[in-house]
Design an enzyme around this catalytic site. Structure first.
Site, short mmCIF file in Angstrom:
data_model
loop_
_atom_site.label_atom_id
_atom_site.label_comp_id
_atom_site.label_asym_id
_atom_site.label_seq_id
_atom_site.Cartn_x
_atom_site.Cartn_y
_atom_site.Cartn_z
N GLU A 90 0.67 -1.11 -0.17
CA GLU A 90 -0.16 0.18 -0.03
C GLU A 90 0.45 1.38 0.14
O GLU A 90 2.09 0.89 0.66
CB GLU A 90 -0.60 -0.23 1.16
CG GLU A 90 -0.43 -0.41 2.82
CD GLU A 90 -1.56 -0.13 3.35
OE1 GLU A 90 -1.97 -1.47 3.71
OE2 GLU A 90 -1.59 0.59 4.28
N CYS A 103 3.81 8.45 -0.24
CA CYS A 103 4.61 6.99 1.17
C CYS A 103 5.04 5.40 0.11
O CYS A 103 3.15 5.40 0.36
CB CYS A 103 3.89 7.10 2.61
SG CYS A 103 4.28 6.50 3.75
N CYS A 110 7.03 -7.14 6.55
CA CYS A 110 8.21 -6.54 7.36
C CYS A 110 8.41 -7.53 8.65
O CYS A 110 8.05 -8.75 9.24
CB CYS A 110 7.95 -5.55 7.53
SG CYS A 110 9.06 -4.58 8.63
N CYS A 114 7.79 -4.51 15.64
CA CYS A 114 7.55 -3.65 15.91
C CYS A 114 5.70 -3.91 16.39
O CYS A 114 4.86 -4.33 15.97
CB CYS A 114 7.44 -1.71 15.99
SG CYS A 114 9.10 -1.82 14.77
N CYS A 117 2.48 -1.47 15.48
CA CYS A 117 2.25 -1.57 14.00
C CYS A 117 1.73 -3.26 13.05
O CYS A 117 1.84 -4.00 13.04
CB CYS A 117 4.33 -1.78 12.99
SG CYS A 117 4.24 -1.33 11.17
N CYS A 334 0.63 2.38 8.67
CA CYS A 334 0.95 1.62 8.24
C CYS A 334 0.00 -0.11 8.33
O CYS A 334 0.81 -0.86 9.41
CB CYS A 334 2.15 1.19 8.85
SG CYS A 334 3.92 1.42 7.97
N1 SAH Z 1 9.99 0.50 9.16
C1 SAH Z 1 10.73 1.96 9.10
C2 SAH Z 1 9.66 2.84 8.06
C3 SAH Z 1 7.76 2.13 8.08
S1 SAH Z 1 6.76 2.44 10.03
C4 SAH Z 1 10.65 2.47 10.24
O1 SAH Z 1 10.15 1.97 11.32
O2 SAH Z 1 10.81 3.66 10.72
C5 SAH Z 1 6.62 3.83 9.66
C6 SAH Z 1 6.57 4.99 10.77
O3 SAH Z 1 4.79 4.61 11.48
C7 SAH Z 1 7.18 4.55 12.11
O4 SAH Z 1 7.97 6.12 12.39
C8 SAH Z 1 6.35 3.88 12.62
O5 SAH Z 1 7.03 3.37 14.37
C9 SAH Z 1 4.96 4.50 12.57
N2 SAH Z 1 3.89 3.11 12.66
C10 SAH Z 1 3.73 2.27 13.18
N3 SAH Z 1 2.01 2.12 13.14
C11 SAH Z 1 2.20 2.92 13.71
C12 SAH Z 1 0.89 2.91 14.71
N4 SAH Z 1 -0.02 1.89 14.76
N5 SAH Z 1 0.35 4.50 14.92
C13 SAH Z 1 1.73 5.56 15.24
N6 SAH Z 1 2.39 4.98 13.98
C14 SAH Z 1 2.50 4.07 13.41
#
Ligand code: SAH
Length: 348
Positions: A90, A103, A110, A114, A117, A334
């Site tokens: 996406e 974006c 991935c 985390c 996420c 994300c």
């Molecule tokens: N892997 C990379 C890029 C993808 S995630 C990274 O970690 O930066 C992009 C951003 O979205 C990151 O800052 C991540 O921590 C944040 N993110 C992911 N899920 C989220 C959520 N549910 N709410 C807010 N931010 C989120």
């Protein structure tokens, strides 16, 4: 399958002359169609039998838009792209006064794990090739018919960890900034990472002028390990040091991303620890409340606590602002749209 959008104009010319005996000017015409994300059937100035031959072994459009959701609140568009092997990824187009930021995803899924996420819930399926990352930009750019450049800015902040797919991301950067191609300046591109330290340093050594964002979310190693397993490999101090190095080498100010999770990282003590970690560093902190993901059970910080956290940082002398949330009504965070789509297809 050969993905033609993986290639620069000289590479495409070499490939087509060697394998299809194509003249350089025809290769250039094909390249122009590819830059507009036009499939073989639409390449009207190219001989039909050549197009039929190419179809056998090659893919023209590497990320096809199969679904578009448009926000009623702010016009943000969320896209679902289909890849040649049936995988879906996406992307999100956010519209600002100065232009449109896309974006893009760098991987299918991935493996960073985390906890908050949605992209990582099913693990990593595979890396995207350079042309599949570029393809997202080209397909969305083509929607701005007539306008030379619909997509003006790019953030590598969609699904995946871009520094876990380093070589393809670097190749993507070469393709997207190529004056013969879509020619978007590195200054208009941001890369967000959870902190793969050696690759932050590698990027710095390449002397690029990309904007770097570190997803930090907690300045305490033990606490960060609970939500971001990458901390077991690289400590927050190492990650921040690598960002310092990036700034020294490139002169580009690093952004620290800090997602507030209810009662996990939003206290005064957390702000204090963050301020001391970032002391004497030219960084800016972007604060955002967690976008709740059904599967994780984590909650975003309340509006009043978010404001308090920003006040703490202000008092502690840390430059910080709240990041605007956009596209709340189109499966915001994300990886969420992809998950819904896959769930739908599996009938759960
Ligand atoms: N892997 C990379 C890029 C993808 S995630 C990274 O970690 O930066 C992009 C951003 O979205 C990151 O800052 C991540 O921590 C944040 N993110 C992911 N899920 C989220 C959520 N549910 N709410 C807010 N931010 C989120």
């Amino acid at each position: 399958m050969i993905l033609l959008q993986d290639m620069s104009l000289p590479e495409l010319t070499d490939y087509l002359t060697a394998n299809y005996n194509v003249k350089p000017f025809v290769a250039k015409q094909i390249f122009e169609w590819l830059t507009k994300s036009v499939d073989f059937d639409g390449m009207t100035n190219i001989a039909k039998n050549l197009r039929e031959q190419l179809k056998q072994n090659c893919v023209a459009v590497s990320a096809k838009i199969v679904q578009t959701l448009t926000s009623n609140i702010d016009g943000t568009q969320k896209f679902l792209f289909e890849l040649h092997d049936g995988n879906v990824i996406e992307g999100v187009l956010m519209k600002y006064k100065y232009g449109n930021t896309l974006c893009v995803s760098s991987q299918v899924g991935c493996r960073m794990g985390c906890k908050f996420c949605a992209s990582t819930l099913g693990g990593l399926t595979r890396n995207l090739s350079a042309g599949e990352i570029l393809g997202q930009v080209l397909s969305v750019n083509a929607l701005g018919e007539g306008k030379e450049r619909h997509v003006t800015n790019i953030v590598l902040m969609g699904s995946g960890e871009p520094l876990d797919n380093f070589d393809n991301v670097v190749k993507f950067l070469q393709l997207v900034t190529d004056p013969q191609g879509i020619n978007i300046s590195e200054r208009n591109i941001s890369l967000s990472t959870c902190g793969i330290v050696p690759n932050i340093r590698k990027l710095a050594d390449m002397g690029c002028s990309l904007n770097l964002t570190l997803s930090l979310h907690n300045a305490d190693n033990d606490e960060r390990k609970q939500i971001m397993p990458v901390t077991n490999a690289y400590s927050v101090e190492e990650a921040v040091d690598a960002c310092r190095y990036y700034f020294e080498k490139t002169g580009r100010r690093v952004i620290i991303e800090y997602t507030l999770i209810d009662r996990q990282n939003d206290s005064y003590a957390h702000a204090l620890k963050l301020a001391s970690l970032l002391r004497c560093m030219s960084v800016h902190v972007n604060v955002i409340a967690l976008n709740p993901v059904k599967e994780t059970g984590l909650k975003g910080t309340s509006e009043s606590n978010l404001k308090k956290f920003l006040q703490y940082l202000d008092k502690l002398g840390v430059s910080a602002t709240r990041r605007r949330t956009m596209g709340q009504d189109v499966e915001g965070a994300c990886g969420q749209l992809r998950r819904r789509y896959l769930e739908g297809n599996n009938g759960n």
